[in-house]
Structures are given as C-alpha cells and as structure tokens.
Scaffold this active site. Structure first.
Site, mmCIF file in Angstrom:
data_model
loop_
_atom_site.group_PDB
_atom_site.id
_atom_site.type_symbol
_atom_site.label_atom_id
_atom_site.label_comp_id
_atom_site.label_asym_id
_atom_site.label_seq_id
_atom_site.Cartn_x
_atom_site.Cartn_y
_atom_site.Cartn_z
ATOM 1 N N GLU A 207 -2.219 10.126 -0.669
ATOM 2 C CA GLU A 207 -3.517 9.440 -0.624
ATOM 3 C C GLU A 207 -3.939 9.156 0.805
ATOM 4 O O GLU A 207 -5.105 9.265 1.164
ATOM 5 C CB GLU A 207 -3.445 8.124 -1.415
ATOM 6 N N ASP B 109 0.841 -1.205 0.000
ATOM 7 C CA ASP B 109 0.000 0.000 0.000
ATOM 8 C C ASP B 109 0.866 1.240 0.000
ATOM 9 O O ASP B 109 1.214 1.746 1.052
ATOM 10 C CB ASP B 109 -0.926 -0.043 1.217
#
Lengths: 456, 456
Positions: free
Chosen positions: A324, A290
């Site tokens: 993000e 991630d």
C-alpha cells in the site's frame, strides 16, 4: 477520580440485547473484548517481525506468518496471490545539518520513500523556503535553480479532524520534489507530516511521475522541530546552506503476495465481501498502527465468525494487501484478478487509519449507498459509534470494480495517529489493546449486517 | 496509510460557522487547538512538581504554582480557600511475596490509600480468595479469621464503558478491608483496578468507616499479573502463605487550599458557574491524567474567555479542588463556604476522567435538566461530541447545593484511562496534547452556552 458509589449510569451503555441483530452484535463485542487474538498477532507482527517494507525479508516473514495464522482458523480457503512489488531500500542512516558561518547544526531527516540518493558526498546548497507548490511558480527558475527547496507548510492544528490536515499538507511530500525539480532545484526537504513539534522525521512516498530519471532529485523529510529551526535560521541568515546525504535506492521488483483467507458463502458463494488492511509498512517504526492494526483486525473478523459458528450467506474474504505504502500493487493486483475472473464483489471494507477507538465508518458511494449503511447506526450506538458519513474507504480496496459495490473505511479516533504515522514512533506500545479490539468488533458487526441484509 | 489525493471529505467536519454561537464555538476551538497553554501547564505540574498527594510538599507547590498562573490571566479575583486535609504517607516501598514450600516469589503491591501499616516485620498468613464482599458472609469467621483476604474479582472487559467496569469492581477496594476485618482477617490484598494484565499495582482510597481503630487491618493492591499468579498458585497450593509489609501512616491533618480564579459576571454577578478539577493526585505517578488534565483544562476555560475578550454574564469560577482522592475535603469546604455565604450556584462542571478525546458530557439532574443541556448537542457535532446523557458529574462538585443547579461532567474516551489510573503509569507522556486541548475546548464551549442562555 475515585468515585465508586454514586456513579449514575449511562442509560445508553447498558446493553440489553433484544433483537437477534442486537444479540449478535453483543456476542461479537463480547468475544472481541474478552477472547481476542488481534493484540497478540499484532505483538508478533510488530515485535517479532518488525517493519515490513515491500520487497524486504520482513515483508516476506509477515506474509508467511499471517498465512500460517489464517491456516489455523479452519477457513474454507487460505492462499497467496502473487504480486510484483517495488523494492526501495533506505541504505545508510541519513545525515543533515544547517550550515551557518561554518557552524554545522545537525537536524533529523529521513529520505522520503522512493526518493533517489544524494551524490555520495551529499548535497550542500542554499535553501529556498516555500509554503506551497504554487509558490514555486511565483519564485521561478531564477530563485530555485541550484537550491534546495524547503516545503514548510504545517499540518493545520485548527482542523478538528487530523485526516483533513494531512490531506491539506500532503501534496508537498507526494509531488513537491517532482514539481521543484522542474525549476532546477537540486534537492527537496519537506516538513514532516505530523501535528506535533518533535524530533522524529516522518517518511512517506514521493512520486516523480513521468519526469525523466535525470531530473529525479533527492527528497527527505525533516522533523518539525528541525523545520522550525531551519525556517527561523533562514530569517536571519537567508544565505545559510543546508547539507543532506542519503543512499536510498530502488532495486529490481520482487515477487511478493497478498494473503487471502476466505469463508465460502452458504447462500451466495459467488457474491464476495472483502475486509482488509495492508501488510507492508514503512521501515522506521514497526508498523503497528500503519497498518498492522488493520491486518490483525481483518483476520479477527474471520476468527470471530468462526468462534461464533456464524455461517455467512456471502463469501467473506480477509485480504492482507501488500505494498500500500509505495505502489498499491497489492490492491491493483487483487482488483485485476477479480476482474479477469469475473468475480462479483458487493462490499469492501478497509481499516487503515490506526487501531484507535472506533468512531464509525466512512462510506464511499452515492447518497443511497450512504443511507444503506447509515440505517444500522442505531445498532452501533451502545458501542459509541456515531460517525456514519460519506468519505474515503481505503487505498487498497479502491481499485476493486464491480457492477454494484459499497466500500467503507473504519473511522477511528485519529487525534494521535500522526504522532506515529510513517515515523520511528509507530510502534506496538502506541496501540491500546481495547481500542484495537473495539475496532475489530465494529468491523465484524458491520460485516455481519451487510452479510445478513445485503446492500440493496 | 498514504492516501492524499482522493480523500473524500466528511461533510460534517467542514466547519463553516453561520450563527453567532457557531462562530463562538469555532473561535474557542481555534484558540484551544492552536494557542493553548493547558499542555505546558500540565508539563510543569507533572514533570516539575510531580505527584501531589494531599498534605504533601508537592501539593503545596501545585497550589502556589496554579495560583501564580491564574494571577497572570488578568482575572477579577484569584484566591486560596483554606481546607484542612488528611495527610497520609506511604512510607518505605512496600514488599510482598507468595511463599510456597519455603520458596518466595516476589509480587508487586502498593498500600491502598489511608491503609494502616503492617507490623514492622510484615504479615505472613494463609490466604482466602474471594470474588466479592458477599462471599465473606458465606465463608464466615471460621474460614477468614487469621488469614489474608484476597479480593480478586476483575474489572469486566466485556463492558464497553470502562467506567462501568470500575464501578462494578471498585467496592472491593473501597470497603473490602473494612468488611474483611469484621470476620477477623489480618490483612487484605485487592486485585488492581485496571483492564490490563501488567505488573503495576494501582492504589486508591480504602475506608474503614466507623469500625474501631484496633480493627483497621492493612490493605494493599496487587498488580493484575500478581493477582493471576496468586490465584493460580492457590489452586494447587491452597495452604500457601502470603507476605506483605508496608509502613504507611496517617499523620495530623494539614492546612491546605482550594485554588480559585474568577471572572465576575457582567449581568448576574451573583449567579455562579463553576468549572473544576482536582489538584491532588495519588503518589505513584505524576497525576497527569488524574487529575492534572482537569486542572489545566479548567484554567484554560478562563484563559480562553480572556483571550477572546468574552465578558460572561454570570460569574465564572475555576475551582482547583484539593483532596479529591482521599477525603473530598476540598469539595466539602467549597460547598460549605458557598452555603454559609448564601451563594447562588447555577452550574457546575468537572473534568476528572482523564485528558482524552472528549465524547460528550454526563449530566446530573432530572430529565428536564438533561434536556436543557442536550439542546446544544447539534452545536457540538462538528467537533465530534455525541454523548449527552444522564450521568455522574464529579466528586468535587457533588457537595455543592443550590436551589437550582445543573452539574455536568466532561465525558472523554476512557478506554485507556485505567491503564494509568492511580498507578505509576499515570504520567505526562500518557497525555496527548490535542486530546487534552479538545477537552478544554468542549468545556469552554459548554460554559459559554450556559452563560449565554442560562439553565431555565
């Protein structure tokens, strides 16, 4: 398993390309599986650079590294796009314990991203356990004021799709602290968002929204084993106390960048197709799943097109978004520039669910859009992609607005994703090279098909 | 990935059971994902017992352990079935090096299963590298006699299905030594059957067939990095020598057992449905993926039926086969007893491709048989199973003969399988709990459907 001689063959897996599209997909997969760069890029991002929280020195290194690597690909344009990002830092390692009759039992916690610190001495308070935000209302100020609220609703293992279980439990982390603060809680402890029982706390953003700064209470995640222990202890000792201490803080915003690489379209240069992932990561692991995976897969799309000498009709952009995890400032900035420049985006794809074996794509749009993507499903069958369903595309591409655009997300197998997500276990060794490469191949293939046939 | 609020939902994944079969599958999956025992059984088999090579003390422990666990499930019958198994032992850790101009470069090897030992001092000889057994014929006795044959054809990474790549490369290990011996080779080194480049040699059975014992030459696997180094070194130093030493040997056969647990059919007790995996493993890891996973999944099928109070119409047997890896004596013995007892088997399923996310089933039979299983494919869609194709079922169930029988294999995602297969890396930590449980749920579901509707 030793069988060699009599293995019958999956007919569907003997890939014999017949049409030009079948041949192109085969070429893309061949290159992706035998001649890829994604895994070594990810090795560098994960092991040479490491965690890349927005505003950190590592995030800047990752920006410089990926730009330099894109520069080597012979693209038409590689550039940085300025973005002011939040700069939250964890500070010293957090500490926590359950205190029962003067006995202190340590438990693993980590501050939630964007949380405020505890007072320097930490917080020691009684605990009220809840399963949901709704329960706060039932308990009211009387039972919550002065206490630590412990959100302990587990991710639901009965759900076959872990993303659904994450969605169902995630409100506790995202807005639990904000809501608990309204009832006078002094701190919040949230059960880690993972399907495993283990000792790793999982961080992730929490959002105070528009409540006054004075009401921002410190919030931390506790490992699932820690949560189980705390919950069990509360049953026999409802007046036990919980202690935690964290020194995280938000510093001034920092100038950072989206990294963009582009192949200019040969027929419709003004029509833009985006493929992206996010460069920033949480700070506990090295961010390989991630979203290092999505970053290197997006870079690989451009690399494979160049390798194959493919000249796209439309302009193809790989966008490596910053921030993000705790702000989406990169996604917002990209969309704002696109809008102010009157850019025409027709397609955007994001990979942000880990570098696991791809199962298909989630398609964000109306039924007709979904059908447009689904028509290519048969071409992906030999590669074992089968899910082409309506669903979320990606957080970074979400802000992009255009008169006509389809957005999709790569949909990998996510059974293992939450073993690693936002935790110290999100590391390079948890990524399998072939699974990562198969994802890049699927993404490149769909980019090729959209480029060939458009979205009308 | 932080997205929580706006995740659109896969329509297909919202499982709302409507028919009794849909409800039963949902019940099976719910139990498998929230109340399973497979993972803790596997933990014991892998970490408390460990490697379970046929004839070893550990294999016997595994037999006793799994029988005792089956005894706890309240089945109608749990018993051991006698099987004489080969007893091959590895002996001391092998050693090997490449010798170039008196310089010795160590490389990781392991004896192939069933191989003979080298002389006590080891073998030092020149090397001839080949890519295939066919190449031996071209080289002939002149170029091979007195040398070590080095089989170096890699598994083909371009193949999307790793099982295909294994099948394509596997003849080098299975019969390479036998064939090389015919041309006077003094030993054989085989490139490990894995898609990775790493330092772990992968063992596996080799078979001398009916060549005289005097011509049984020692054979070992070399790690892929070692193979690359050897091949590269040979290009510049064709007269280099290779040394290896191993002390493995075949002892007398040992009395061992298949472990069998049974629920007697309520309507057709004489019609038998088998589900199985194999208890034995190679000796380098702990055999968690190959095939501890298949063993505990097969046990779980019976356990879930009992948990749900499901009374099968047909007799359901979990068979934990011994000696799949180096003899298939368990499979042969089971089939022989079935035949001599005139048992009527209508269905057999094996799980022996690792405990990874299930993708479907491979079906061994004619087109009509394949169609019979495929008719249930829609029931599995909510659980993301999609491959229902003709293919190999399993080595242990292969010998079973019956007038009318369908055999299937569980087909998991095997992208990671050959990272672990037959190597020291086949360990419990490489198995993900949910992936294992999803496999057990898929198996239980198909057993249920076949039990309900038969195979006609």
């Amino acid at each position: 398993m030793r069988k060699l001689s009599l293995l019958l063959i999956f007919n569907s897996l003997l890939i014999t390309a017949q049409t030009p599209d079948e041949q192109k997909l085969k070429d893309i997969y061949d290159q992706s599986l035998t001649n890829s760069q994604s895994y070594s890029w990810l090795d560098h991002l994960s092991n040479k650079i490491g965690a890349r929280l927005s505003g950190s020195a590592n995030a800047q290194k990752a920006i410089e590294y990926t730009k330099a690597e894109l520069d080597k690909l012979g693209l038409d344009r590689v550039y940085l796009q300025e973005v002011m990002v939040p700069h939250w830092v964890r500070g010293e390692k957090e500490s926590a314990y359950i205190e029962i009759n003067k006995k202190k039992i340590p438990v693993p916690i980590c501050a939630l991203g964007m949380s405020v610190a505890t007072p320097e001495k930490g917080i020691l308070a009684e605990v009220v356990e809840v399963q949901s935000i709704k329960e706060l209302e039932i308990l009211g100020v009387e039972k919550i004021k002065g206490r630590i609220v412990f959100f302990n609703r587990p991710m639901n293992n009965a759900l076959v799709e872990p993303m659904e279980a994450y969605r169902d439990a995630g409100d506790q982390r995202g807005k639990g602290p904000r809501e608990a603060s309204k009832y006078g809680a002094v701190g919040v402890i949230v059960r880690s968002l993972t399907l495993r029982l283990d000792d790793f706390p999982h961080t992730g953003g929490t959002w105070y929204g528009d409540i006054p700064a004075a009401q921002h209470i410190p919030a931390a995640a506790i490992s699932t084993n820690g949560a189980a222990l705390l919950s069990k202890s509360l049953k026999t000792n409802p007046n036990l106390k919980f202690f935690f201490k964290q020194s995280c803080k938000k510093l001034d915003d920092v100038l950072s960048y989206n990294v963009i690489g582009e192949i200019t379209g040969s027929e419709h240069p003004e029509q833009i197709m985006v493929v992206g992932g996010h460069l920033d990561s949480w700070d506990l692991g090295d961010g390989a799943q991630d979203d290092g995976a999505g970053v290197v897969q997006s870079m690989e799309v451009l690399r494979i097109f160049k390798l194959l000498g493919y000249k796209p009709k439309h302009t193809i952009r790989a966008v490596l978004f910053i921030n993000e995890e705790n702000g989406v400032r990169g996604g917002d900035a990209y969309a704002a520039v696109a809008q102010s420049s009157n850019e025409n985006h027709i397609f955007a794809m994001e990979s942000d669910s880990g570098g696991f074996t791809p199962r298909g794509f989630t398609i964000e749009g109306d039924e007709a859009d979904v059908a447009r993507i689904q028509r290519w499903k048969p071409l992906f069958e030999p590669y074992m992609l089968h899910l082409f369903a309506k669903g979320h595309s990606g957080t970074d591409v979400e802000p992009i607005k255009s008169s006509k655009i389809i957005k999709v997300g790569l949909k990998p197998d996510t059974q293992r994703y939450f073993d690693h997500h936002h935790a110290a276990t999100d590391t390079f060794d948890a990524v399998n090279k072939r699974e990562l490469e198969l994802g890049a191949a699927a993404m490149t293939s769909l980019m090729y098909l959209v480029d060939q046939y458009g979205i009308d």
